[in-house]
Design an enzyme around this catalytic site. Structure first.
Site, PDB file in Angstrom:
ATOM      1  N   GLU A  65       0.860  -1.357  -0.157  1.00 55.23           N
ATOM      2  CA  GLU A  65       0.019  -0.057  -0.063  1.00 55.23           C
ATOM      3  C   GLU A  65       0.720   1.288  -0.122  1.00 55.23           C
ATOM      4  O   GLU A  65       0.278   2.200  -0.478  1.00 55.23           O
ATOM      5  CB  GLU A  65      -0.966   0.084   1.229  1.00 55.23           C
ATOM      6  CG  GLU A  65      -2.113  -0.442   0.851  1.00 55.23           C
ATOM      7  CD  GLU A  65      -3.270  -0.133   2.089  1.00 55.23           C
ATOM      8  OE1 GLU A  65      -2.802   0.345   3.088  1.00 55.23           O
ATOM      9  OE2 GLU A  65      -4.409  -0.688   1.969  1.00 55.23           O
ATOM     10  N   HIS A 122       8.534 -26.959  -1.607  1.00 56.66           N
ATOM     11  CA  HIS A 122       8.066 -28.195  -2.487  1.00 56.66           C
ATOM     12  C   HIS A 122       6.809 -27.527  -3.505  1.00 56.66           C
ATOM     13  O   HIS A 122       5.991 -28.375  -3.863  1.00 56.66           O
ATOM     14  CB  HIS A 122       7.485 -29.105  -1.694  1.00 56.66           C
ATOM     15  CG  HIS A 122       8.740 -29.779  -0.638  1.00 56.66           C
ATOM     16  ND1 HIS A 122       9.370 -30.658  -0.893  1.00 56.66           N
ATOM     17  CD2 HIS A 122       9.300 -29.203   0.440  1.00 56.66           C
ATOM     18  CE1 HIS A 122      10.259 -31.134  -0.119  1.00 56.66           C
ATOM     19  NE2 HIS A 122      10.245 -30.087   0.714  1.00 56.66           N
ATOM     20  N   LYS A 159     -13.812  -0.458  -4.282  1.00 56.67           N
ATOM     21  CA  LYS A 159     -14.815  -0.109  -3.386  1.00 56.67           C
ATOM     22  C   LYS A 159     -16.201   0.676  -4.183  1.00 56.67           C
ATOM     23  O   LYS A 159     -17.174   0.371  -4.270  1.00 56.67           O
ATOM     24  CB  LYS A 159     -14.380   0.871  -2.403  1.00 56.67           C
ATOM     25  CG  LYS A 159     -13.594   0.257  -1.350  1.00 56.67           C
ATOM     26  CD  LYS A 159     -13.289   1.241  -0.379  1.00 56.67           C
ATOM     27  CE  LYS A 159     -12.094   0.714   0.660  1.00 56.67           C
ATOM     28  NZ  LYS A 159     -11.512   1.804   1.673  1.00 56.67           N
TER      29      LYS A 159
HETATM   30  O1  LIG Z   1      -9.757   0.738   9.515  1.00 55.49           O
HETATM   31  P1  LIG Z   1     -10.281   0.987   8.333  1.00 55.49           P
HETATM   32  O2  LIG Z   1     -10.581   2.563   8.335  1.00 55.49           O
HETATM   33  O3  LIG Z   1     -11.610  -0.009   8.255  1.00 55.49           O
HETATM   34  O4  LIG Z   1      -9.369   0.571   7.261  1.00 55.49           O
HETATM   35  C1  LIG Z   1      -9.001  -0.845   6.924  1.00 55.49           C
HETATM   36  C2  LIG Z   1      -7.918  -0.810   5.842  1.00 55.49           C
HETATM   37  O5  LIG Z   1      -8.482  -0.417   4.612  1.00 55.49           O
HETATM   38  C3  LIG Z   1      -7.681   0.292   3.853  1.00 55.49           C
HETATM   39  O6  LIG Z   1      -8.091   1.845   4.279  1.00 55.49           O
HETATM   40  C4  LIG Z   1      -7.751   0.427   2.518  1.00 55.49           C
HETATM   41  O7  LIG Z   1      -7.711  -0.931   2.095  1.00 55.49           O
HETATM   42  C5  LIG Z   1      -6.391   0.168   4.691  1.00 55.49           C
HETATM   43  O8  LIG Z   1      -5.466   1.016   4.417  1.00 55.49           O
HETATM   44  C6  LIG Z   1      -6.810  -0.159   6.066  1.00 55.49           C
HETATM   45  O9  LIG Z   1      -5.687  -0.756   6.647  1.00 55.49           O
END
Ligand SMILES: O=P(O)(O)OC[C@H]1O[C@](O)(CO)[C@@H](O)[C@@H]1O
Length: 432
Positions: free
Chosen positions: A282, A303, A417
């Site tokens: 990320e 393996h 999303k």
């Molecule tokens: O704690 P939140 O806001 O639910 O986010 C969970 C995860 O989702 C993200 O925002 C995006 O995948 C991550 O950076 C983060 O760790």
């Protein structure tokens, strides 16, 4: 106390010291950008001195909440995804006995997927149990944990009633904003705060990591102390360990080694690698740049993936997490008949066999064209995990700086999303 060490001697036939020195200079500049707050994404540098600023009062509050939940419940469900679960999962997996799950586990995880079968089976598992919920979401609006929390909260209320349910739910979220904050304030849940200036993947040393680890019964003070000591050690010597690791991996990247495989020879480190993958993936994977972070568990994956690593495309390097001392001692027994022809190992520690597998693999892979870095961990304890987390966090900040990206944002995560919300008919997403 000892400290984790770095050995990059087995990259030197692939990149020269002078190429590393060029990156090392960039690392020094990147470190300065972090320390004086002039780097990209400087709103999210709270992790830098976080371990040093954790107070005794905060740790006491975490311990008290963990002890209360441990007393009141058989099991606590940790609800969260990404940085809101991987750090805790990494410590708990590393510190637990390999078969603890079969003998009355205290902590299980949810909200890190949207598998209906997983959630159904979890609800069935919890049916006759006294359980609690620790729900973790910095934004307070992430779909996966929100769906899991809604289901589990309803189940808890149904099994125990509203009043007991309220006592058994703890939320870790933003101080002021987000749906989870609103809900917690309305319902009166106990809450812990994720600081504004600490991103999810950097939050393992906030209550996000510390509370679940404490609930699972492990030593959060030792974890924090490891990070504090690593920070202090780095202050003395220009973050030598982290800066060198960042420089070496960037020197390799410049030469076309675009995949880094984190390797362990102890399955307890599996989730440390998962945590590392989120941290680096990320942080660095943006603007069409970045080393792709991958991981394998050896000798298991020798393996399966071993063939590719030995002879496949030559664009990868390995970073081995090597644990010096095991917790227990076990020798290969002698057998009078020796039908399995193993008596040549009789009397040797199983760990010696493992260490020779590690050395043999290193030599074979280096011969096969795979540069090899080793991170040497004296023992698998909370203290050294704290050191390791901080070492990697700082190295990631430096490495992102060398690459020239904003290490602390993750704009690419929104794409899936938005599509999912549009497909599910979330209000406001129809036109997208
Ligand atoms: O704690 P939140 O806001 O639910 O986010 C969970 C995860 O989702 C993200 O925002 C995006 O995948 C991550 O950076 C983060 O760790």
């Amino acid at each position: 106390m000892d400290r984790i060490k770095l050995d990059y001697s087995k990259v030197l036939s692939f990149v020269g010291e002078e190429e590393i020195a060029v990156q090392r200079e960039k690392a020094t500049k990147a470190l300065k950008g972090l320390e004086d707050g002039t780097c990209k994404g400087s709103d999210f540098l709270g992790w830098l001195d976080l371990p040093v600023h954790i107070t005794d009062d905060e740790l006491n509050r975490i311990s008290a909440c963990a002890n209360k939940l441990r007393e009141q419940t058989d099991v606590v469900v940790i609800v969260g995804i990404g940085g809101s679960y991987l750090g805790a999962k990494a410590v708990i997996e590393a510190m637990s006995g390999s078969f603890d799950a079969y003998s009355g586990t205290k902590v299980v995880f949810a909200g890190n997927n949207v598998s209906e079968d997983y959630l159904y089976e979890l609800q069935a598992f919890l049916k006759d149990k006294k359980f609690g919920i620790c729900v973790i979401s910095k934004s307070g609006t992430t779909t996966e944990p929100a769906v899991a929390f809604r289901l589990l909260k309803d189940q808890l209320i149904e099994q125990e009633g509203v009043t007991v349910a309220r006592e058994r739910i703890v939320a870790i979220t933003d101080e002021k904003k987000g749906a989870l904050r609103t809900m917690s304030d309305r319902e009166g849940y106990e809450t812990f705060v994720i600081p504004d200036n600490v991103g999810g993947r950097y939050s393992v040393l906030t209550p996000v990591g510390l509370l679940p680890v404490a609930i699972a019964g492990f030593d959060v003070r030792a974890l924090v102390k490891g990070a504090v000591d690593m920070r202090a050690y780095g202050k003395e010597n220009g973050a030598e360990l982290s800066a060198t690791y960042a420089a070496v991996r960037n020197a390799l990247y410049e030469k076309g080694y675009v995949i880094e495989i984190t390797v362990n020879f102890n399955p307890k480190l599996h989730y440390v690698a998962e945590w590392w993958k989120q941290l680096y993936g990320e942080s660095e994977g943006k603007e069409n740049k970045g080393i792709f972070p991958a991981s394998v568990d050896f000798t298991t994956d020798l393996h399966s993936m071993g063939q590719y690593i030995q002879e496949g495309r030559r664009n990868l390097f390995e970073t081995v997490l090597s644990i010096d001392k095991t917790k227990y001692s076990l020798q290969v027994p002698c057998d009078a008949h020796d039908l399995d022809k193993l008596n040549y190992l009789a009397g040797k520690r199983v760990d010696e066999v493992n260490k020779m597998a590690e050395l043999g693999t290193q030599l074979a892979h280096v011969d096969g064209g795979v540069p090899n870095i080793r991170v040497i961990i004296p023992e698998l304890t909370e203290y050294y995990l704290g050191q390791l987390f901080y070492f990697y966090e700082l190295a990631c900040g430096i490495s992102g700086g060398i690459l020239g990206v904003n290490t602390f944002d993750q704009p690419g995560v929104e794409a899936y999303k938005n599509n999912m919300f549009m497909l599910l008919g979330k209000p406001g997403y129809e036109r997208k």
